[in-house]
Write an enzyme that holds these catalytic residues in place. Structure first.
Site, PDB file in Angstrom:
ATOM      1  N   ASP A  82      44.886  93.535 129.045  1.00  0.00           N
ATOM      2  CA  ASP A  82      46.179  93.280 128.405  1.00  0.00           C
ATOM      3  C   ASP A  82      46.717  91.925 128.866  1.00  0.00           C
ATOM      4  O   ASP A  82      46.306  91.393 129.909  1.00  0.00           O
ATOM      5  CB  ASP A  82      47.176  94.407 128.779  1.00  0.00           C
ATOM      6  CG  ASP A  82      48.399  94.433 127.866  1.00  0.00           C
ATOM      7  OD1 ASP A  82      48.476  93.622 126.918  1.00  0.00           O
ATOM      8  OD2 ASP A  82      49.279  95.287 128.103  1.00  0.00           O
ATOM      9  N   GLY A  96      56.233  93.375 128.572  1.00  0.00           N
ATOM     10  CA  GLY A  96      57.186  94.036 127.685  1.00  0.00           C
ATOM     11  C   GLY A  96      57.825  93.124 126.664  1.00  0.00           C
ATOM     12  O   GLY A  96      58.700  93.560 125.923  1.00  0.00           O
ATOM     13  N   GLU A 104      52.193 100.648 128.017  1.00  0.00           N
ATOM     14  CA  GLU A 104      51.335  99.752 128.800  1.00  0.00           C
ATOM     15  C   GLU A 104      51.245 100.249 130.245  1.00  0.00           C
ATOM     16  O   GLU A 104      50.174 100.270 130.853  1.00  0.00           O
ATOM     17  CB  GLU A 104      51.881  98.321 128.763  1.00  0.00           C
ATOM     18  CG  GLU A 104      51.730  97.668 127.391  1.00  0.00           C
ATOM     19  CD  GLU A 104      52.425  96.328 127.264  1.00  0.00           C
ATOM     20  OE1 GLU A 104      53.281  96.001 128.099  1.00  0.00           O
ATOM     21  OE2 GLU A 104      52.121  95.606 126.303  1.00  0.00           O
TER      22      GLU A 104
HETATM   23  C1  5RP Z   1      53.794  93.371 125.216  1.00  0.00           C
HETATM   24  C2  5RP Z   1      53.355  92.657 126.429  1.00  0.00           C
HETATM   25  C3  5RP Z   1      52.449  91.481 126.260  1.00  0.00           C
HETATM   26  O1  5RP Z   1      51.344  91.659 127.068  1.00  0.00           O
HETATM   27  C4  5RP Z   1      53.172  90.234 126.664  1.00  0.00           C
HETATM   28  O2  5RP Z   1      54.388  90.156 125.930  1.00  0.00           O
HETATM   29  C5  5RP Z   1      52.317  89.000 126.405  1.00  0.00           C
HETATM   30  O3  5RP Z   1      52.242  88.767 125.029  1.00  0.00           O
HETATM   31  P1  5RP Z   1      51.406  87.582 124.407  1.00  0.00           P
HETATM   32  O4  5RP Z   1      49.969  87.881 124.638  1.00  0.00           O
HETATM   33  O5  5RP Z   1      51.805  87.625 122.942  1.00  0.00           O
HETATM   34  O6  5RP Z   1      51.845  86.293 125.054  1.00  0.00           O
HETATM   35  O7  5RP Z   1      53.711  92.979 127.541  1.00  0.00           O
HETATM   36  O8  5RP Z   1      54.735  94.378 125.497  1.00  0.00           O
END
Ligand code: 5RP
Length: 221
Positions: A82, A96, A104
């Protein structure tokens, strides 16, 4: 000079080496996770399927023909991959930004290894420039906001956003988080809070950081 999108794509590709054969894996949410899902499609025949942290990612996985599992039906989750909004030197994170923090955190808790995929803009010395998301039961929104203000932040309601769990998000601005574990615990102690976006008690194990010099892999210190 690489764009942020190119750095995200590079880490999404690099994360494929953490995908074990014949297993169910955890897949996160966000634009970096979206790119990872697209890379995963190319190797989908060597995994059993995925559990995911949002309806949004579930739809993308399903569109690629990747089988989705309910977390309650999964005994072993070797890895969760993630993104993050910020990550510090101890591999504590703010997450978040996409409002998926609760699921998550649940999938991350089950997974044996958390691989964070992020472009270099996410790496910070002290967490807090990115407003800290807090998922809150709707009827507790104003009470929780007052309590968060007592902790030194300026909470703002993310109006119009309802999480996959039917709750609301308060984004806490103006924090300088020098004790991520302590703050994560303190916010979790406020009645009405479902989850906060500090991932410090269960931080990342591996960071794949997309930089203009390439993807740098590091382990939690
Ligand atoms: C979603 C998250 C994402 O991992 C975080 O916002 C990063 O997002 P991105 O990959 O678009 O920069 O926590 O709730």
């Amino acid at each position: 000079m690489s764009t942020q999108a190119e750095l995200k794509r590079a880490v999404a590709k690099a994360a494929i080496r953490f995908v074990p054969d014949g297993k169910i894996i955890g897949v996160g949410t966000g634009s970096t996770a979206d790119l990872f899902i697209d890379e995963l499609a190319a190797v989908k025949d060597r995994i059993l399927g995925a559990v995911t942290s949002s309806e949004r990612s579930g739809q993308r996985l399903a569109a690629h023909g990747i089988r989705l599992f309910d977390l309650n039906d999964v005994e072993d989750l070797p890895v969760y991959i993630d993104g993050a909004d910020e990550i510090d030197g101890s591999f504590a994170m703010i997450k978040g930004g996409g409002a998926a923090l609760t699921r998550e955190k649940i999938v991350a808790a089950v997974a044996r290894q958390f691989v964070c995929i992020a472009d270099e803009s996410k790496r910070v010395d002290v967490l807090g420039r990115f407003p800290l998301p807090v998922e809150v039961i709707p009827m507790a929104r104003r009470y929780v906001a007052r309590r968060l203000a007592e902790l030194g932040g300026q909470p703002k309601w993310r109006e119009g956003v309802v999480t996959d769990n039917g709750n609301v998000i308060l984004d806490v601005h103006g924090l300088r988080i020098t004790d991520p574990v302590g703050l994560e615990t303190a916010i979790d102690g406020i009645v009405g809070v479902v989850t906060n976006g500090l991932f410090a008690r269960r931080g990342a194990d591996v960071l794949l950081l997309g930089t203009t010099d390439g993807v740098i892999e590091s382990r939690r210190p």
